[in-house]
Design a protein around this motif. Structure first.
Motif, PDB file in Angstrom:
ATOM      1  N   LEU A 136       0.741  -1.345   0.042  1.00 43.56           N
ATOM      2  CA  LEU A 136       0.028   0.050  -0.009  1.00 43.56           C
ATOM      3  C   LEU A 136       0.895   1.231   0.124  1.00 43.56           C
ATOM      4  N   GLY A 137       1.914   1.236   0.899  1.00 40.49           N
ATOM      5  CA  GLY A 137       2.860   2.364   0.855  1.00 40.49           C
ATOM      6  C   GLY A 137       3.429   2.825  -0.321  1.00 40.49           C
ATOM      7  N   GLY A 138       3.939   1.645  -0.923  1.00 43.34           N
ATOM      8  CA  GLY A 138       4.688   1.632  -2.454  1.00 43.34           C
ATOM      9  C   GLY A 138       3.718   2.306  -3.440  1.00 43.34           C
ATOM     10  N   LEU A 139       2.226   1.753  -3.481  1.00 44.57           N
ATOM     11  CA  LEU A 139       1.294   2.337  -4.214  1.00 44.57           C
ATOM     12  C   LEU A 139       1.154   3.615  -4.229  1.00 44.57           C
ATOM     13  N   ALA A 140       0.870   4.123  -2.991  1.00 48.51           N
ATOM     14  CA  ALA A 140       0.315   5.490  -2.767  1.00 48.51           C
ATOM     15  C   ALA A 140       1.562   6.452  -2.849  1.00 48.51           C
ATOM     16  N   GLY A 141       2.778   6.085  -2.851  1.00 44.04           N
ATOM     17  CA  GLY A 141       3.881   6.878  -2.878  1.00 44.04           C
ATOM     18  C   GLY A 141       4.106   7.045  -4.201  1.00 44.04           C
ATOM     19  N   TYR A 142       3.944   5.981  -5.120  1.00 42.67           N
ATOM     20  CA  TYR A 142       4.516   5.938  -6.445  1.00 42.67           C
ATOM     21  C   TYR A 142       3.496   6.434  -7.474  1.00 42.67           C
ATOM     22  N   VAL A 197       3.988   1.161   8.838  1.00 39.86           N
ATOM     23  CA  VAL A 197       4.615   0.770   7.923  1.00 39.86           C
ATOM     24  C   VAL A 197       4.130   1.706   6.273  1.00 39.86           C
ATOM     25  N   VAL A 198       2.921   1.896   6.242  1.00 39.66           N
ATOM     26  CA  VAL A 198       2.615   2.615   5.061  1.00 39.66           C
ATOM     27  C   VAL A 198       3.498   3.898   5.104  1.00 39.66           C
ATOM     28  N   ARG A 199       3.117   4.535   6.232  1.00 32.15           N
ATOM     29  CA  ARG A 199       3.824   5.892   6.271  1.00 32.15           C
ATOM     30  C   ARG A 199       5.284   5.849   6.011  1.00 32.15           C
ATOM     31  N   LEU A 200       5.966   5.001   6.486  1.00 31.00           N
ATOM     32  CA  LEU A 200       7.498   4.632   6.235  1.00 31.00           C
ATOM     33  C   LEU A 200       7.725   4.310   4.719  1.00 31.00           C
ATOM     34  N   TYR A 201       6.972   3.664   4.078  1.00 28.47           N
ATOM     35  CA  TYR A 201       7.423   3.337   2.616  1.00 28.47           C
ATOM     36  C   TYR A 201       6.986   4.360   1.761  1.00 28.47           C
ATOM     37  N   ARG A 202       5.704   4.954   2.002  1.00 30.62           N
ATOM     38  CA  ARG A 202       5.418   6.241   1.565  1.00 30.62           C
ATOM     39  C   ARG A 202       6.459   7.219   1.297  1.00 30.62           C
ATOM     40  N   SER A 203       7.053   7.533   2.470  1.00 28.44           N
ATOM     41  CA  SER A 203       8.105   8.612   2.217  1.00 28.44           C
ATOM     42  C   SER A 203       9.111   8.257   1.692  1.00 28.44           C
ATOM     43  N   THR A 204       9.469   6.952   1.765  1.00 32.97           N
ATOM     44  CA  THR A 204      10.638   6.413   1.166  1.00 32.97           C
ATOM     45  C   THR A 204      10.760   6.700  -0.197  1.00 32.97           C
ATOM     46  N   VAL A 205       9.324   6.237  -0.693  1.00 34.87           N
ATOM     47  CA  VAL A 205       9.176   6.127  -2.281  1.00 34.87           C
ATOM     48  C   VAL A 205       9.441   7.628  -2.788  1.00 34.87           C
ATOM     49  N   LEU A 233      12.464   0.360  -3.503  1.00 35.03           N
ATOM     50  CA  LEU A 233      12.263  -0.421  -2.214  1.00 35.03           C
ATOM     51  C   LEU A 233      13.668  -0.832  -1.461  1.00 35.03           C
ATOM     52  N   PRO A 234      14.565  -1.028  -2.165  1.00 30.67           N
ATOM     53  CA  PRO A 234      15.981  -1.454  -1.628  1.00 30.67           C
ATOM     54  C   PRO A 234      16.399  -0.305  -0.647  1.00 30.67           C
ATOM     55  N   ASN A 235      15.978   0.806  -0.813  1.00 34.39           N
ATOM     56  CA  ASN A 235      16.407   1.998  -0.089  1.00 34.39           C
ATOM     57  C   ASN A 235      15.645   1.992   1.457  1.00 34.39           C
ATOM     58  N   ALA A 236      14.818   1.268   1.442  1.00 33.92           N
ATOM     59  CA  ALA A 236      13.896   1.012   2.754  1.00 33.92           C
ATOM     60  C   ALA A 236      14.094  -0.292   3.605  1.00 33.92           C
ATOM     61  N   VAL A 237      15.154  -1.047   2.957  1.00 34.87           N
ATOM     62  CA  VAL A 237      15.390  -2.354   3.533  1.00 34.87           C
ATOM     63  C   VAL A 237      15.863  -2.176   5.060  1.00 34.87           C
ATOM     64  N   ALA A 238      16.798  -1.394   5.144  1.00 36.24           N
ATOM     65  CA  ALA A 238      17.402  -1.074   6.785  1.00 36.24           C
ATOM     66  C   ALA A 238      16.345  -0.896   7.562  1.00 36.24           C
ATOM     67  N   PRO A 239      15.334   0.576   7.195  1.00 36.39           N
ATOM     68  CA  PRO A 239      14.373   0.837   8.284  1.00 36.39           C
ATOM     69  C   PRO A 239      13.442  -0.198   8.334  1.00 36.39           C
ATOM     70  N   THR A 240      13.266  -1.122   7.401  1.00 35.60           N
ATOM     71  CA  THR A 240      12.138  -2.172   7.608  1.00 35.60           C
ATOM     72  C   THR A 240      12.957  -3.110   8.435  1.00 35.60           C
ATOM     73  N   LEU A 241      14.021  -3.380   8.614  1.00 37.62           N
ATOM     74  CA  LEU A 241      14.765  -4.458   9.232  1.00 37.62           C
ATOM     75  C   LEU A 241      14.467  -3.933  10.883  1.00 37.62           C
ATOM     76  N   VAL A 242      14.884  -2.838  10.980  1.00 34.38           N
ATOM     77  CA  VAL A 242      14.547  -2.299  12.386  1.00 34.38           C
ATOM     78  C   VAL A 242      13.213  -2.096  12.945  1.00 34.38           C
TER      79      VAL A 242
END
Lengths: 320, 308
Positions: A136-142, A197-205, A233-242
């Motif tokens: 959802l975050g990817g869709l929303a941001g992209y 998580v959506v907010r995290l990914y949306r801002s990364t995208v 998305l690879p930019n968000a791998v580390a925050p996702t891990l955390v």
């Protein structure tokens, strides 16, 4: 390669001398990567090793509880389950390290076996959260525009619902005469966590979407899916891990709380939350029934939260 | 300021309807008959069933049920509890003051303990005290409220008899222990936030200016650093009040305090769907209103926000 290879020899002699000097001055070293840097920071911290130890212990407890407790069917205990009704609610002793529960079962064995269900729920609930959040975050941001408003408003709506209240609403809906299943509890917990998580990914995208390398990929004719998954998305791998690590610690606690309130796991499951809930009614006579599952619950949750904090500090450039 | 207020209210409206509709939807699509749930295995007389259906509009399509329900909610009528056969508003009048007492007392404790702990940590950054607090705050975060509540009840109530074990018979004293239990995890969060914002403030230019003016170190710290660093902390404390209304659920059932949280756990057991919907919607409203107030205070303190 032979010993007489002049190039190798030259390289070797240069390396040995210069490398030592460079290292001492901290100027040039072997190429350092993002993950390599993080590892360098992590391995020097004792809290990292403590949390790793805790996690490894609980994970092995969940996968092979036989390492910690071994049933020994004998003449006096044919089932090998360590349960004797005549020994009900004994305090801790040398034969029962953690005492016995209401059924006369060895409490050490019970508490140890409780790790499995906690970790299963924690792992899968967090996975659901992260997968739904990424999509959802990817869709929303992209795509932005209408999709973005829709997803963001929905996330706002979920945020307005206090977590526990949300869980109560969803799980009381799932409560039937037969009770709940573990997967239902897992899905409910996972389902409520996605807005963060959506907010995290949306801002990364949004940050990465218009960078040159993404434009280059688009110019080369890469599909939207390829751009999102390979380049953004690879930019968000580390925050996702955390997020995932801290999230697992939190879910362990949430699952036990829900079980305590009577809307979590079915009563017959071996879970720390259920054990604590049952101990609550006999707290005066048998406090050990509360202590041991409570201790395991806190330590397991702490292990993941601590690990997440260490990872955050190792990966976040602001802490370096 | 007024324009900012109006804009924020208009942003809240869709959130309110989305959240309440989600709650309504989830509760009403439960498989099974909500009326039958109140009677267990017994047969319900037809006239009684008809009365239930008429009272709760169960025969209408879902969207119409929602519209009818929201019309009542906007008139501050949350409907009737299906298990207790009483207006939910009436139940609220008894239980809300208890939950409000509990929640405000815990916010007080969070402020009283969290802020000084954060200040001490920031002033002794990376020292043994700071590191000790860090580990202590992680332990506090990892300890679920119900485990802590039961332990507190055992030691402070049963064993040492310092506080009442449960119930609300002993006035404000009965709320102290549960409020402390609720406060623990938020105290940890507040202390860490206070530490971070204070450390950020120490690096600000206006602090250097204040020192250059020749102010005493004490005045630099209290008037210039602390006051600015307190703004985000106080905001989070106020938002906590909204979250705490939900957080009281666990603690109220451990300590048998018949507030809102206790009612919702009872409603789960009784499968009282209208009660669950009513309390959840009320908690959402409380959360949104508190957030709005916090935003307003924040905009008043920091003019950059309202002109954004």
């Amino acid at each position: 390669m032979t010993d007489t290879d002049p190039v190798a020899e030259l390289d070797g002699s240069l390396d040995a001398r210069d490398q030592a000097r460079f290292d001492a001055e901290g100027l040039v070293g072997p190429p350092r990567t993002y993950w390599g840097d993080a590892w360098l920071i992590l391995k020097g911290r004792w809290l990292f090793w403590v949390s790793l130890g805790i996690i490894v212990t609980f994970v092995s407890m969940a996968i092979v509880p036989q390492l910690f407790v071994w049933p020994s069917p004998g003449p006096d205990d044919p089932s090998g389950l360590f349960c004797f009704l005549s020994d009900a609610r004994q305090p801790p002793s040398s034969s029962h390290w953690y005492g016995t529960d209401v059924q006369g079962c060895d409490y050490y064995a019970q508490v140890t076996h409780g790790a499995r269900v906690s970790l299963i729920v924690a792992l899968f609930a967090t996975l659901i959260t992260v997968i739904v959040g990424i999509l959802l975050g990817g869709l929303a941001g992209y795509y932005g525009g209408g999709v973005d408003s829709l997803v963001s408003r929905l996330a706002d709506g979920f945020f307005a619902l206090p977590y526990l209240v949300g869980a109560i609403v969803v799980l009381s809906a799932l409560t039937t005469q037969e009770g709940r299943q573990i997967w239902q509890v897992t899905v409910a917990i996972g389902f409520l966590g996605w807005p963060a998580v959506v907010r995290l990914y949306r801002s990364t995208v949004l940050q990465v979407k218009n960078l040159e390398y993404v434009q280059a990929a688009r110019a080369l004719g890469a599909s939207d899916a390829r751009i999102i998954f390979r380049h953004i998305l690879p930019n968000a791998v580390a925050p996702t891990l955390v997020y995932t690590t801290i999230g697992m610690g939190a879910v362990i606690s949430v699952e036990a709380t829900l079980s305590f309130l009577g809307i979590g796991l079915p009563i017959n499951s071996i879970s720390w939350g259920i054990m604590i809930s049952e101990a609550g009614t006999r707290i005066e006579q048998s406090p050990h029934l509360l202590f041991f599952p409570g201790l395991y619950l806190i330590v397991a949750s702490l292990g993941f939260v601590l690990m997440g904090e260490q990872l955050r500090e190792a990966f976040d450039p602001r802490f370096r | 300021m007024l324009r900012y207020f109006i804009r924020r209210v208009f942003q809240l409206i869709p959130v309110f309807f989305i959240t309440t509709f989600l709650i309504f939807l989830v509760i009403r699509i439960i498989p099974g008959d909500p009326i039958q749930a109140q009677f267990g295995e017994r047969r319900i007389p037809d006239n009684l069933r008809a009365a239930y259906i008429e009272r709760y509009h169960f025969d209408e399509p879902l969207w119409k049920q929602y519209v009818l329900y929201m019309r009542d909610v906007l008139r501050f009528d949350l409907g009737d509890s299906i298990a207790n056969q009483r207006p939910i508003n009436e139940i609220f009048r008894e239980s809300l003051p208890r939950t409000a007492t509990l929640a405000s007392m815990s916010v007080f404790f969070i402020g009283v303990f969290g802020i000084p702990l954060g200040i001490i940590s920031a002033r002794r950054k990376d020292g043994p005290v700071d590191n000790g607090f860090l580990i202590a705050s992680l332990v506090m975060l990892a300890t679920p409220a119900f485990v802590l509540g039961l332990l507190a009840q055992l030691f402070f109530g049963v064993r040492w008899g310092i506080f009442p074990v449960a119930g609300v018979e002993e006035g404000l004293m009965s709320y102290v222990l549960p409020a402390l239990v609720i406060a623990v995890s938020s105290t940890a969060v507040t202390a860490r936030l206070m530490r971070t914002t204070l450390l950020d403030t120490f690096r600000e230019d206006y602090l250097r200016t204040a020192r250059a003016k020749g102010l005493s170190e004490r005045r630099v710290f209290t008037v210039h650093a602390l006051r600015n660093a307190l703004i985000p902390v106080v905001t989070v404390l106020a938002i906590d009040l909204g979250a705490l209304l939900g957080g009281t659920i666990v603690t109220e059932s451990v300590f048998n305090i018949p507030g809102i949280g206790f009612r919702i756990t009872r409603a789960i057991v009784q499968r009282d769907t209208t009660m669950i919907t009513g309390i959840s919607i009320f908690l959402v409203m409380a959360y949104l209103v508190i957030n709005l107030i916090v935003d307003m205070v924040y905009a008043w303190l920091d003019p950059r926000i309202r002109y954004d």
